[in-house]
Design an enzyme around this catalytic site. Sequence first.
Site, PDB file in Angstrom:
ATOM      1  N   ASN A 150       0.808  -1.232   0.000  1.00 35.36           N
ATOM      2  CA  ASN A 150       0.000   0.000   0.000  1.00 35.36           C
ATOM      3  C   ASN A 150       0.838   1.278   0.000  1.00 35.36           C
ATOM      4  O   ASN A 150       0.419   2.282  -0.567  1.00 35.36           O
ATOM      5  CB  ASN A 150      -1.016  -0.009   1.150  1.00 35.36           C
ATOM      6  N   GLU A 247       4.500  -4.834  11.795  1.00 31.53           N
ATOM      7  CA  GLU A 247       3.497  -3.781  11.551  1.00 31.53           C
ATOM      8  C   GLU A 247       2.354  -4.440  10.807  1.00 31.53           C
ATOM      9  O   GLU A 247       2.449  -4.698   9.605  1.00 31.53           O
ATOM     10  CB  GLU A 247       4.120  -2.648  10.723  1.00 31.53           C
ATOM     11  N   CYS A 281      -3.547   0.726   6.849  1.00 34.95           N
ATOM     12  CA  CYS A 281      -3.663  -0.175   8.005  1.00 34.95           C
ATOM     13  C   CYS A 281      -4.335   0.484   9.196  1.00 34.95           C
ATOM     14  O   CYS A 281      -5.056  -0.165   9.943  1.00 34.95           O
ATOM     15  CB  CYS A 281      -2.282  -0.672   8.401  1.00 34.95           C
ATOM     16  N   LYS A 452      -1.885  -5.688  20.883  1.00 34.75           N
ATOM     17  CA  LYS A 452      -2.556  -6.969  20.630  1.00 34.75           C
ATOM     18  C   LYS A 452      -2.072  -7.600  19.310  1.00 34.75           C
ATOM     19  O   LYS A 452      -0.874  -7.643  19.057  1.00 34.75           O
ATOM     20  CB  LYS A 452      -4.074  -6.772  20.686  1.00 34.75           C
TER      21      LYS A 452
HETATM   22  P1  NAD Z   1       0.748  -9.756   3.116  1.00 33.01           P
HETATM   23  O1  NAD Z   1       0.871 -10.219   4.516  1.00 33.01           O
HETATM   24  O2  NAD Z   1      -0.021 -10.566   2.155  1.00 33.01           O
HETATM   25  O3  NAD Z   1       2.195  -9.581   2.453  1.00 33.01           O
HETATM   26  C1  NAD Z   1       3.176  -8.726   3.042  1.00 33.01           C
HETATM   27  C2  NAD Z   1       4.549  -9.155   2.564  1.00 33.01           C
HETATM   28  O4  NAD Z   1       4.873 -10.447   3.103  1.00 33.01           O
HETATM   29  C3  NAD Z   1       4.693  -9.307   1.046  1.00 33.01           C
HETATM   30  O5  NAD Z   1       5.948  -8.775   0.673  1.00 33.01           O
HETATM   31  C4  NAD Z   1       4.638 -10.812   0.843  1.00 33.01           C
HETATM   32  O6  NAD Z   1       5.307 -11.243  -0.317  1.00 33.01           O
HETATM   33  C5  NAD Z   1       5.351 -11.308   2.080  1.00 33.01           C
HETATM   34  N1  NAD Z   1       5.059 -12.679   2.504  1.00 33.01           N
HETATM   35  C6  NAD Z   1       3.968 -13.432   2.229  1.00 33.01           C
HETATM   36  N2  NAD Z   1       4.074 -14.638   2.841  1.00 33.01           N
HETATM   37  C7  NAD Z   1       5.245 -14.637   3.522  1.00 33.01           C
HETATM   38  C8  NAD Z   1       5.913 -15.590   4.366  1.00 33.01           C
HETATM   39  N3  NAD Z   1       5.380 -16.766   4.638  1.00 33.01           N
HETATM   40  N4  NAD Z   1       7.101 -15.240   4.915  1.00 33.01           N
HETATM   41  C9  NAD Z   1       7.649 -14.017   4.677  1.00 33.01           C
HETATM   42  N5  NAD Z   1       7.071 -13.094   3.882  1.00 33.01           N
HETATM   43  C10 NAD Z   1       5.875 -13.395   3.315  1.00 33.01           C
HETATM   44  O7  NAD Z   1       0.167  -8.261   3.220  1.00 33.01           O
HETATM   45  P2  NAD Z   1      -0.244  -7.294   2.013  1.00 33.01           P
HETATM   46  O8  NAD Z   1      -1.508  -7.802   1.418  1.00 33.01           O
HETATM   47  O9  NAD Z   1       0.934  -7.049   1.149  1.00 33.01           O
HETATM   48  O10 NAD Z   1      -0.523  -5.923   2.775  1.00 33.01           O
HETATM   49  C11 NAD Z   1      -1.736  -5.572   3.362  1.00 33.01           C
HETATM   50  C12 NAD Z   1      -1.665  -5.777   4.861  1.00 33.01           C
HETATM   51  O11 NAD Z   1      -0.592  -5.009   5.400  1.00 33.01           O
HETATM   52  C13 NAD Z   1      -2.899  -5.309   5.602  1.00 33.01           C
HETATM   53  O12 NAD Z   1      -3.261  -6.262   6.564  1.00 33.01           O
HETATM   54  C14 NAD Z   1      -2.445  -4.016   6.271  1.00 33.01           C
HETATM   55  O13 NAD Z   1      -3.175  -3.669   7.425  1.00 33.01           O
HETATM   56  C15 NAD Z   1      -1.014  -4.321   6.564  1.00 33.01           C
HETATM   57  N6  NAD Z   1      -0.227  -3.090   6.750  1.00 33.01           N
HETATM   58  C16 NAD Z   1       0.173  -2.747   8.011  1.00 33.01           C
HETATM   59  C17 NAD Z   1       0.885  -1.558   8.217  1.00 33.01           C
HETATM   60  C18 NAD Z   1       1.336  -1.136   9.597  1.00 33.01           C
HETATM   61  O14 NAD Z   1       2.192  -0.265   9.680  1.00 33.01           O
HETATM   62  N7  NAD Z   1       0.802  -1.681  10.669  1.00 33.01           N
HETATM   63  C19 NAD Z   1       1.201  -0.746   7.127  1.00 33.01           C
HETATM   64  C20 NAD Z   1       0.778  -1.139   5.853  1.00 33.01           C
HETATM   65  C21 NAD Z   1       0.066  -2.316   5.683  1.00 33.01           C
END
Ligand code: NAD
Length: 486
Positions: A150, A247, A281, A452
């Site tokens: 995002n 995060e 997020c 959490k």
């Molecule tokens: P996702 O968990 O599907 O993927 C995130 C990353 O993890 C990608 O680069 C993906 O290739 C990688 N990944 C997938 N499986 C993995 C594994 N088994 N081991 C290691 N890496 C792996 O998330 P997304 O769809 O890319 O992003 C959306 C999510 O991110 C939402 O839940 C959102 O709330 C969260 N988000 C959180 C924050 C925060 O700061 N708290 C900020 C932005 C987005």
Amino acid sequence: MTTQISSFVNGAYVNDASASVFQNINPATGKVICSVEAATPATLDAAIQSSLKAFKVWSKMPAIERSRRLLKAVEILRNRNDELALIEVEDTGKPWSEASTVDVVTGADSIEYFAGLAPTQVGTQQALGNDFFYTRQEPLGVVAGIGAWNYPLQIACWKAAPALAAGNVIVFKPSEETPRGALKLAEVFIEAGIPEGVFNVVQGDGKVGEWLTQHPNIAKVSFTGEVNTGCKVMAASSKTLKSVTMELGGKSPLIIFDDADLEQAVIASMLANFYTQGEVCTHGTRVFVQSGIYQRFVERLQDSIKTLKVGDPLNPDTHIGALISSSHMEKVLDYIRIGVEEGAHLLSGGRRVDHFECKNGYFVEPTVFTHCSDDMRICQEEIFGPVMSILCFDSEEEVIKRANNTGFGLAAGVFTQNIQKGHRVIHQIEAGICWINQYGASPAEMPVGGYKMSGVGRENGLETLGHYTQTKSIYVGIDPIESPYI
Ligand code: NAD
């Protein structure tokens, strides 16, 4: 012919004929932007070797010199704002009006903030009679950064900033949906005089991420993504006792009391649900409105939503761009169907937008549900799209309890003109990122992270630098050792 991009290791793009290739799609048009070479095991090994070599140089460099080079990178990022923002718009589908004013700006701010802090890290010294000890804050080594789609460039900057300032090096894996932003950051770092290998980028999906979380030479994983993925990353990291920053997702409450400034509350609720077409997020997707202001709030919101323009993200007037992918759009539309089936009232929106300029992209109308109840799935699960659920409440005590009734704990907002109530309520909310009469502001100075299931550790802010160092205690003997043996 489409261009092909790849991983970036040791200051150069990798060219590996044996690599498998995936496509980077512009979600606003459905067209292929470029194809991407996924990192092969050989590329991953090269990235680790290059990182280990770079760590020796970067960690030994005086912190003030690291700071100078990071500040040079900040200058380049700001000079290239529009070029980089365009990449973010094409890769993510978010509106130009946001990317050109927020994404690169907040990424650069974080690097500037931590560059300033780099030379301020000091150890301690304490006398113990004639003997004494002192401590050193030492970097961890090679950090793996794993990003969501995002805010691709901003996430890469927020992870690189504290890690590099503290003397670590990074292997960064962007989301497979948005492979280009991190590559541009890697180029900027090289141009700024940051040594080759300090910031390597490896391309690929979860498999590549998994490989990083299992690698014995990686000391820490800083992850941004979904809760379920975060749990897997943490479990894998535990095998080699890596430290982690997580995060993760949220389902945050935005609480609007009867005495709130109505206009401000409406603006905030729209920002907290429709900014970046809902793909943020920290969004306040459970909007709790007190019964005395409820009707007026809903009417004012309904009028305001009519002004939102969904369309071509490159048009500077567009407010709502495209969702990241066709499958994500289907997931969001499914949730909207579920909301209707569960008995929520669809106040506005709810459909895919596929007219004119939106024809081949993944656009969804800004959607508002009223008559929601806490147990509905649309009020419990993260949708990550432009879908707001409005819930009515009567008392302060009731809303605190309901707001906390979730496994998530990322963010929260309170709108009231009663200063005591604002603080009193927010102090009782189980969330790490909170706003009173504001929603969404996230300056580099402010630590952010979840309670959490929404996370572990923090990004930005003073304390985060400490998450990228370890303390070495050194005892110095001045007095002779007294032998217990003779
Ligand atoms: P996702 O968990 O599907 O993927 C995130 C990353 O993890 C990608 O680069 C993906 O290739 C990688 N990944 C997938 N499986 C993995 C594994 N088994 N081991 C290691 N890496 C792996 O998330 P997304 O769809 O890319 O992003 C959306 C999510 O991110 C939402 O839940 C959102 O709330 C969260 N988000 C959180 C924050 C925060 O700061 N708290 C900020 C932005 C987005």
